[in-house]
Design a protein around this motif. Sequence first.
Motif, mmCIF file in Angstrom:
data_model
loop_
_atom_site.group_PDB
_atom_site.id
_atom_site.type_symbol
_atom_site.label_atom_id
_atom_site.label_comp_id
_atom_site.label_asym_id
_atom_site.label_seq_id
_atom_site.Cartn_x
_atom_site.Cartn_y
_atom_site.Cartn_z
ATOM 1 N N LYS A 12 6.747 7.448 7.031
ATOM 2 C CA LYS A 12 6.545 5.857 6.984
ATOM 3 C C LYS A 12 6.344 5.301 8.120
ATOM 4 O O LYS A 12 5.528 4.480 8.200
ATOM 5 N N ALA A 13 7.089 5.650 9.302
ATOM 6 C CA ALA A 13 6.996 5.007 10.757
ATOM 7 C C ALA A 13 5.616 5.226 11.227
ATOM 8 O O ALA A 13 5.163 4.268 11.792
ATOM 9 N N LEU A 14 4.997 6.496 10.984
ATOM 10 C CA LEU A 14 3.653 6.726 11.206
ATOM 11 C C LEU A 14 2.651 5.886 10.833
ATOM 12 O O LEU A 14 1.644 5.605 11.461
ATOM 13 N N GLN A 15 2.755 5.835 9.300
ATOM 14 C CA GLN A 15 1.979 4.979 8.634
ATOM 15 C C GLN A 15 2.006 3.592 9.021
ATOM 16 O O GLN A 15 0.989 2.956 9.258
ATOM 17 N N HIS A 16 3.290 3.015 9.349
ATOM 18 C CA HIS A 16 3.296 1.609 9.870
ATOM 19 C C HIS A 16 2.669 1.358 10.954
ATOM 20 O O HIS A 16 2.149 0.227 11.198
ATOM 21 N N ALA A 39 6.968 16.087 9.788
ATOM 22 C CA ALA A 39 6.513 15.026 8.833
ATOM 23 C C ALA A 39 6.554 15.865 7.507
ATOM 24 O O ALA A 39 7.026 15.213 6.362
ATOM 25 N N ASN A 40 6.468 17.071 7.342
ATOM 26 C CA ASN A 40 6.524 17.778 5.895
ATOM 27 C C ASN A 40 7.939 18.307 5.963
ATOM 28 O O ASN A 40 8.218 18.981 4.645
ATOM 29 N N ASN A 56 11.206 5.676 20.861
ATOM 30 C CA ASN A 56 10.683 4.937 21.678
ATOM 31 C C ASN A 56 9.091 4.370 21.097
ATOM 32 O O ASN A 56 8.849 3.133 21.256
ATOM 33 N N VAL A 57 8.296 5.536 20.765
ATOM 34 C CA VAL A 57 7.116 5.378 20.798
ATOM 35 C C VAL A 57 6.849 4.906 19.294
ATOM 36 O O VAL A 57 6.042 3.856 18.997
ATOM 37 N N LEU A 58 7.789 5.015 18.275
ATOM 38 C CA LEU A 58 7.784 4.210 16.855
ATOM 39 C C LEU A 58 8.316 3.099 16.894
ATOM 40 O O LEU A 58 8.455 2.140 15.900
ATOM 41 N N ASN A 59 9.119 2.639 17.899
ATOM 42 C CA ASN A 59 10.059 1.410 18.000
ATOM 43 C C ASN A 59 10.974 1.414 16.974
ATOM 44 O O ASN A 59 11.285 0.205 16.115
#
Length: 237
Positions: A12-16, A39-40, A56-59
């Motif tokens: 979800k965070a990657l998609q956001h 992710a899997n 940090n990357v995904l905040n």
Amino acid sequence: MQINNFSSNLKKALQHNKFSYRAFSLLVGRGENAVGKWANGTRFPADEDILFKIVNVLNVTIADLLGNPVENRKKITEDEIKNNIDRYLHLLPTDPLPSYMSRIPFYSDKMISEDREMTPETLMIDTFLLQKKYRNKEIVAVMNHGDSMSPYLHHQDIALVEKGHIIGDGKYALDTPYGYVIKNLKFLTNGNIRISSENRSYRGEHHEGEGFDEEISKEMLSSTFIVGLVVGRILKD
């Protein structure tokens, strides 16, 4: 359960953030294949440094990625605060806070972090660290100074304190000329206060039999302020 929560929340965070696995892998310094397995839900990044890079990357916070199941909230919060106080403060989410989190005043002597001096003004805690009767009270975090209350509290352990609450005998946070300390206080009928430590080596030489450090009058508290009643602890060890 943690791995499943982590994988779904990571996706979800990657998609956001509109990150592909490849782009994200370059930012966190791990292979695209490893990111895909996270992710899997087939693998979990056990390396703490990698977890910090991810958040940090995904905040987001580590607790956000783990999904905050009720049974994990207390452990997540305790581990983050006791092991990485300055790093955890850096990861505080912006307001509004989740309903189960509270930002409270942080009373401490100046702390030295790895690369800078810092005196945090606030600390974020999980309200599950407190008994229900204290969750709507004015709570502050007080960093203990010294080892007079060992093993109950060691140097730089944190006491959660109901500010201004004095109900009688108990453990209280004190603001002294030497720093913040936690002490046992016994309120006598003559108005005096007996101060005692958990660490027996701190007890006055003339009072060992009765088990207290010293007895003082309220007037003698002019240089020492009672912050409030201790209602919880966050321990480093």
